[in-house]
Design a protein around this motif. Sequence first.
Motif, mmCIF file in Angstrom:
data_model
loop_
_atom_site.group_PDB
_atom_site.id
_atom_site.type_symbol
_atom_site.label_atom_id
_atom_site.label_comp_id
_atom_site.label_asym_id
_atom_site.label_seq_id
_atom_site.Cartn_x
_atom_site.Cartn_y
_atom_site.Cartn_z
ATOM 1 N N PRO A 109 43.981 36.419 37.046
ATOM 2 C CA PRO A 109 43.919 35.127 38.470
ATOM 3 C C PRO A 109 44.142 36.512 39.341
ATOM 4 N N CYS A 110 44.834 37.284 39.152
ATOM 5 C CA CYS A 110 44.927 37.228 40.696
ATOM 6 C C CYS A 110 43.984 38.554 40.945
ATOM 7 N N ALA A 111 43.185 38.611 40.062
ATOM 8 C CA ALA A 111 41.874 39.086 40.622
ATOM 9 C C ALA A 111 41.141 38.572 41.096
ATOM 10 N N GLY A 192 51.658 48.737 38.418
ATOM 11 C CA GLY A 192 51.743 47.418 38.253
ATOM 12 C C GLY A 192 52.700 46.494 37.332
ATOM 13 N N PHE A 193 52.256 45.100 37.805
ATOM 14 C CA PHE A 193 53.394 44.710 37.070
ATOM 15 C C PHE A 193 52.774 43.920 35.648
ATOM 16 N N ALA A 194 52.009 43.944 35.644
ATOM 17 C CA ALA A 194 50.505 44.306 33.698
ATOM 18 C C ALA A 194 51.063 45.243 33.212
ATOM 19 N N GLU A 296 62.843 40.514 36.537
ATOM 20 C CA GLU A 296 62.812 40.182 37.209
ATOM 21 C C GLU A 296 61.568 40.533 38.183
ATOM 22 N N ASP A 297 60.610 39.421 38.051
ATOM 23 C CA ASP A 297 59.327 39.711 38.784
ATOM 24 C C ASP A 297 59.156 39.608 40.070
ATOM 25 N N ASP A 298 59.271 40.605 40.503
ATOM 26 C CA ASP A 298 59.490 40.792 42.502
ATOM 27 C C ASP A 298 57.889 40.704 43.560
ATOM 28 N N GLY A 325 58.404 45.899 40.753
ATOM 29 C CA GLY A 325 57.404 45.101 41.929
ATOM 30 C C GLY A 325 56.205 46.241 41.357
ATOM 31 N N SER A 326 55.146 45.881 42.735
ATOM 32 C CA SER A 326 53.865 46.241 43.027
ATOM 33 C C SER A 326 54.067 46.506 44.562
ATOM 34 N N VAL A 327 52.329 47.188 44.197
ATOM 35 C CA VAL A 327 52.128 46.838 46.064
ATOM 36 C C VAL A 327 50.228 45.882 46.118
ATOM 37 N N SER A 328 50.839 45.511 45.015
ATOM 38 C CA SER A 328 49.285 44.346 44.987
ATOM 39 C C SER A 328 49.671 42.962 46.053
ATOM 40 N N LYS A 329 50.742 41.859 46.405
ATOM 41 C CA LYS A 329 50.521 41.850 47.664
ATOM 42 C C LYS A 329 50.828 42.202 48.939
HETATM 43 C C1 LIG Z 1 53.765 35.422 39.602
HETATM 44 C C2 LIG Z 1 52.863 37.403 39.737
HETATM 45 N N1 LIG Z 1 53.423 38.812 39.750
HETATM 46 C C3 LIG Z 1 52.706 39.626 39.802
HETATM 47 C C4 LIG Z 1 51.727 40.358 40.640
HETATM 48 C C5 LIG Z 1 51.560 40.917 40.491
HETATM 49 O O1 LIG Z 1 50.630 41.915 39.689
HETATM 50 P P1 LIG Z 1 50.157 43.295 39.618
HETATM 51 O O2 LIG Z 1 50.941 44.294 39.914
HETATM 52 O O3 LIG Z 1 50.040 43.703 38.166
HETATM 53 O O4 LIG Z 1 49.164 43.267 40.485
HETATM 54 C C6 LIG Z 1 50.780 39.025 40.436
HETATM 55 C C7 LIG Z 1 49.547 39.168 41.815
HETATM 56 O O5 LIG Z 1 49.864 39.880 42.531
HETATM 57 C C8 LIG Z 1 51.371 37.924 40.517
HETATM 58 O O6 LIG Z 1 50.781 36.721 40.652
#
Ligand SMILES: Cc1ncc(COP(=O)(O)O)c(C=O)c1O
Length: 491
Positions: A109-111, A192-194, A296-298, A325-329
Amino acid sequence: MRESWVNYAERIGSDLHLELSAPGGKRAALIGALREAVRSGRLAPGTRLPPYRSLAADLGVARNTVADAYAELVAEGWLTARQGAGTHVAERTRPLHPAVHKKAPAPDPCARAPRHGRSPRHDLRQGTPDVSAFPRPAWLASYRRALSQAPNEVFGPGDPAGRPELRAALAAYLARARGVRTEPHRIVVCSGFAHALRLLFGGGGGNRDGGRQVLRGPLAVEAYGLPFHRELLAAEGVRTVPLPLDEHGALVDRLTRERAVLLTPAHQFPTGGPLHAERRAAVVDWARARGAVVLEDDYDGEFRYDRRPVGALQSLDPERVILIGSVSKSLSPAVRLGWMVLPERYVGDVLAAKGEREAWASVPDQLALADLIVSGSYDRHVRRMRQRYRGRRDRLVAALAERAPHIQVSGVAAGLHAVLRLPPGTERSAVEAAVRQGVALDGLAEFRHPDTDMAAHDGLVVGYATPSEHAYGAAVEALCGALAPGGTRVS
Ligand SMILES: Cc1ncc(COP(=O)(O)O)c(C=O)c1O
């Protein structure tokens, strides 16, 4: 009939692979191959097709055969042709379900791929930052600086831990901005988080013996969260156990025999509040007592607007909490760079799971991100975006207060989305009313753990970051149109 790679990069900048294997003559085979390429999504809407002459030469067919095939597909609506502009894949042919040849991955759902055949007029789905604001000049400057100073080894196989420059930059940044307590050697770079979840629970598949699990389930998760992450864990054979939520976050006193818990302490995803201070302490106590670990999902910790920033839970016990953490947001979900801040005892196992060389996170990109952080550009970007998102949140809240005063807005002290609370039984009709106004968004039900027994909340998750700046006003207007009193019905 022969298979051909048609290279027309000099003129158009891409390759087209067509297999003319269908029976019934060259014209019919070419029509079939093109139709299939468009239907499967391999030829995206808007793609320019090669000129007749070059495609004919590459496929070994007559020019007229290509012209006839194009004309037929234009008549069928697959292609469009304009005098002087060439032939293109028609915009409305985007496939509903791109062809999949293997087991379909869980949807992310992030896509932001369009879900209803074409892009929604107003995209208020959560998950993506304003991609029109990607800091292109700063990223280019960092890339240029990083590459011009990089030793040659950077272009060889990468260290699975990540570049030392990035780990040092992250250690300093996370300490400064998020209150994290760590040292560079306890940070492992990932995509990334996934990816972090896959490394921790699936062994990452990167090592030769097929992957070694760092952590095992069952894993407690919040009763509302990203289904993509739950499905990813299920695919790794990890059972997730839902923890109910209230206005102070997850009820961590319900934790029992799980070996780990995954939380979004700074900003519960998607309902929006921070985890209460007492519960932060309690979950760390639980982990200590049980020899368990807290994940911890930051994911959007940088974007806090109203109160003082909520620091990372990790600082309460760096040996019991893994911060991810990631730079996705903050930058873009396309950059695919993230980090895990690990307790000392997991570093070796995570590195073993990653394998002998970096296989996920581009090393030059890592150097560019390190430069972006060290040069201060990352902070400047985050601050600029924080201001922009705060402004958007304020506009959304003000517009709803005026046009749909019966709706309570929550979860807006931080992050890139808001939750609009709805009267029981009205969520589905509210989503449908929004769709009728051209607005794409999700109801809270999309995020609910299938095994939870907590009372369901009706609500809409409104991502206010995705539209570009000029499109945002119209999106809010359309949303208000859908939610104005009388617009939603109990269903
Ligand atoms: C709850 C949550 N966790 C983590 C992420 C980051 O995921 P990723 O780093 O795999 O893009 C997102 C989407 O950006 C998210 O909505």
